[in-house]
Enzyme design. Structure first.
Site: not given
Ligand code: 6R9
Length: 679
Positions: A545-546
């Site tokens: 994910d980020d």
């Protein structure tokens, strides 16, 4: 579980032992364990051992930043101290479910304050004392379960290596932010939290995130600022009380040494229901501001006590050393609670591994005869780079288990840990020639070890977190969300609850459900990718994910971007991870400057410095970008989404493998970015 003290046992009916549902379509996610039970974590960490006649056992060998600073704290002494703190906090109005914030260095008073809160039922929220004033301020004003904490416990100053850090000054600044925020909230309850730049939150809102997810809604009608209890650390930091006179606020600030030692050394225990909140701890996610992860009482206690016992193969003669700061989950579970629940003796170290030289850790291992040592791959890589001689100078003959946590460990670092650190010199080998390595995969959210070898039991593979702990059921999913059978690679999810699992995000259960349960129906999504080999071993490949894992610390790209666009010279920013030999992953930031400044600007170094300063101010030194790449424009899809995949490839020099960029609104942007690399 039976060895713990319970004022009420859980309901015996199997169905009520724990309740769960991981499928949002079947209703809200509500996890509870040990229903009906009542206990107290502090009592089980301390009183239980003292009452069993173990009061003289060493709880902590404390070693300060500078050689020669040391203290030994027994279990009896720890209990006395915790009671004094508990009494004082109570006298300041901190009762069950009230929040107490902690911003302290690694001194025994830090875990003692955490234990004191758990004794009186207060919810503690520890903020790592390396975070900036803005970060601290934001964490103090985040809504619910409480408004501003009742008490903030801190320390005058500390030295990290040669550098003094005036913590109290940072606290003063943070409290100014809190005051402003309280004033703004009074006028406009929907005002954004102060550390989220307004323009940036507007953009994220436009991208479809709810304002609650950005920490923007409150309405709890908070007021006031906390009472501040300041530990005077003059001796270790070299900075005396007079240094803090200027920022001292009478009526708000109190010296620890003036009020704590005079408190009685007994303090009544507040018994807590199994699902009463124990603590809140912020962690970064892929969107918005850090989330306040909430952990509760009985399940957390059971999970960390058990994992500590088996993963570190606890024996009463052990001297355990976890190098993590109590500001992170590792320090919560495996400094403040797990070891003490097992009556372990620990080393608590205030300093850094390279001060006064790169042999400090191994010197302390010998000095205190450490048997189980637990640290992060980033530290192993940093010390590896300093050369073997620093390790070999010391015997390390006491060590039998070496643990790692925080990020994937690359095989080179794993072998160095095993061969060099874990090696017993030929002349002193008794029994095994090598210490076992346990590579423990887990998260702030999981509370406890989830995938890990058991020492002496699980055959080791360099770089594999290996097999799930008892009762943990992981799975790998493909892109479509189907479970992968046998060997393969995919998204790491967990299929059923475990006792130390987080229960919610503070004040935002919708965000909890959305973050962890909305991607894949029926599963808890970890945010990590993993590979499973033919022996069923899990190899964690890192975040999908980020979130960027910098030296084992989670930093959300959204937070860094928010800090950058908060600077008046910056129009837009996009942050991606970049492989780094020591940090594991570093922060690589693309920056679009305001109209007319040029890319690169006239004085690129000066602008770079300014931007780095802005990030350090908003978050702290750990979030410092390693690279700032000038970007006249960012590659976006026609719908305006930044194509981070493209940015990652350009950052790592793999632009020949950009893949399909036909959806880019303006493909010319890519060429301009490649030309500006390194400028
Ligand atoms: C305990 C802790 C969690 C993230 C996690 C993962 C990474 C942690 C790891 C590991 C590979 C390991 N991580 N342990 N990756 N091998 N043994 O670090 O919690 O700060 O919440 O970070 O760290 O990416 O998702 P937290």
């Amino acid at each position: 579980m039976e060895e713990f003290h319970w004022t009420k046992k859980w309901e015996k009916k199997n169905a009520d032992f724990h309740k769960w549902n991981f499928d949002l379509s079947k209703g809200p996610i509500h996890i509870s364990w040990f229903n009906g039970a009542e206990t107290n974590v502090c009592y089980n960490c301390l009183d239980r051992h003292v009452e069993a006649g173990e009061g003289d056992r060493v709880c902590f060998y404390w070693e300060g930043n500078d050689p020669g600073q040391e203290r030994t704290v027994t279990y009896q002494e720890m209990l006395d101290l915790v009671c004094q703190i508990g009494n004082y906090l109570r006298s300041q109005g901190a009762g069950p479910d009230d929040e107490v914030a902690i911003y302290m260095p690694m001194i025994p008073e830090l875990p003692a304050t955490m234990l004191a809160c758990s004794r009186i039922g207060a919810i503690f929220s520890v903020v790592f004392a390396g975070f900036s004033a803005e970060s601290l301020g934001g964490r103090l004003t985040s809504p619910v379960p409480n408004p501003v904490p009742k008490v903030l416990v801190t320390c005058s100053a500390v030295r990290r290596g040669a550098k003094p850090i005036e913590l109290k000054k940072i606290v003063d600044e943070a409290l100014e932010i809190v005051e402003q925020s309280v004033a703004t909230q009074a006028v406009d309850p929907s005002a954004s939290t102060p550390h989220m730049h307004q323009a940036y939150s507007n953009r994220r809102l436009a991208e479809g995130l709810s304002s609650a997810a950005l920490g923007g809604e409150d309405g709890s009608g908070r007021k006031g600022v906390p009472h501040v209890l300041v530990f005077d650390h003059t001796q270790a930091s070299g900075l005396g009380r007079d240094k803090f006179q200027a920022g001292w606020v009478e009526g708000r600030d109190v010296w620890w040494q003036d009020v704590i030692p005079s408190q009685p050394t007994t303090c009544e225990v507040t018994w807590r229901a199994a699902e009463d909140t124990l603590f809140k701890l912020y962690t970064s996610g892929s969107t918005g501001q850090p989330k306040g992860v909430l952990h509760t009482t009985a399940g957390y206690m059971a999970g960390i006590a058990l994992t500590y016992k088996y993963v570190f193969d606890h024996r009463p003669t052990d001297v355990f050393w976890c190098t993590a700061d109590c500001g992170w989950i590792t320090g919560h579970s495996y400094v403040s609670f797990g070891p003490m629940l097992n009556g372990a003796t620990q080393i608590l170290f205030e300093g850094i591994p390279t001060y006064p030289d790169a042999g400090r850790w191994w010197e302390l291992v010998d000095k205190y005869q450490c048997t189980v040592f637990y640290t992060a791959p980033t530290a192993i890589r940093a010390l590896m780079a300093q050369g073997d001689q620093w390790v070999k100078k010391y015997k390390r003959s006491s060590v039998r288990i070496l643990g790692t946590v925080g990020e994937p460990i690359n095989p080179e670092a794993w072998w160095w840990y095993y061969d060099v650190v874990g090696e017993k010199r030929a002349d002193i080998v008794v029994g095994e020639k090598r210490a076992d390595i346990v590579d423990t995969w887990w998260q702030t959210e999981t509370g406890m070890h989830m995938i890990t070898p058991l020492p002496g039991c699980t055959p080791l593979k360099a770089g594999a977190a290996s097999l799930p702990f008892f009762g943990v059921e992981p799975a790998l999913l493909d892109q479509a969300g189907n479970e992968i059978e046998g060997p393969g690679q995919g998204y790491l999810v967990i299929k059923r609850p475990w006792p130390a699992m987080m229960r919610t995000v503070a004040g935002d259960h919708a965000r909890f459900e959305q973050t962890y349960f909305s991607q894949y129906k029926g599963y808890y999504f970890t945010g990590d990718g993993a590979r499973r080999d033919e022996d069923g071993y899990y190899w964690i490949t890192g975040r999908v994910d980020d979130v960027i894992n910098v030296s084992g610390h989670r930093i959300g790209t959204a937070e860094v971007e928010s800090a950058l666009v908060g600077h008046h010279l910056c129009a837009e920013a996009a942050v991606v991870p970049l492989d780094h030999p020591i940090k594991g992953t570093a922060i690589y930031a693309y920056v679009t400057l305001m109209e007319g400044l040029g890319h690169p600007p006239d004085d690129p170094e000066a602008v770079r410095k300014e931007l780095v300063k802005a990030v350090r101010k908003a978050i702290g030194p750990i979030a410092t970008p390693d690279v700032i790449h000038w970007a006249p424009a960012l590659p976006k899809t026609r719908s305006g989404k930044i194509m981070r995949r493209v940015l990652r490839k350009i950052a790592s020099g793999h632009e020949s493998k950009l893949g399909d960029i036909s959806t880019l609104a303006d493909p010319g942007v890519v060429k301009a970015l490649i030309e500006l690399r390194g400028k």
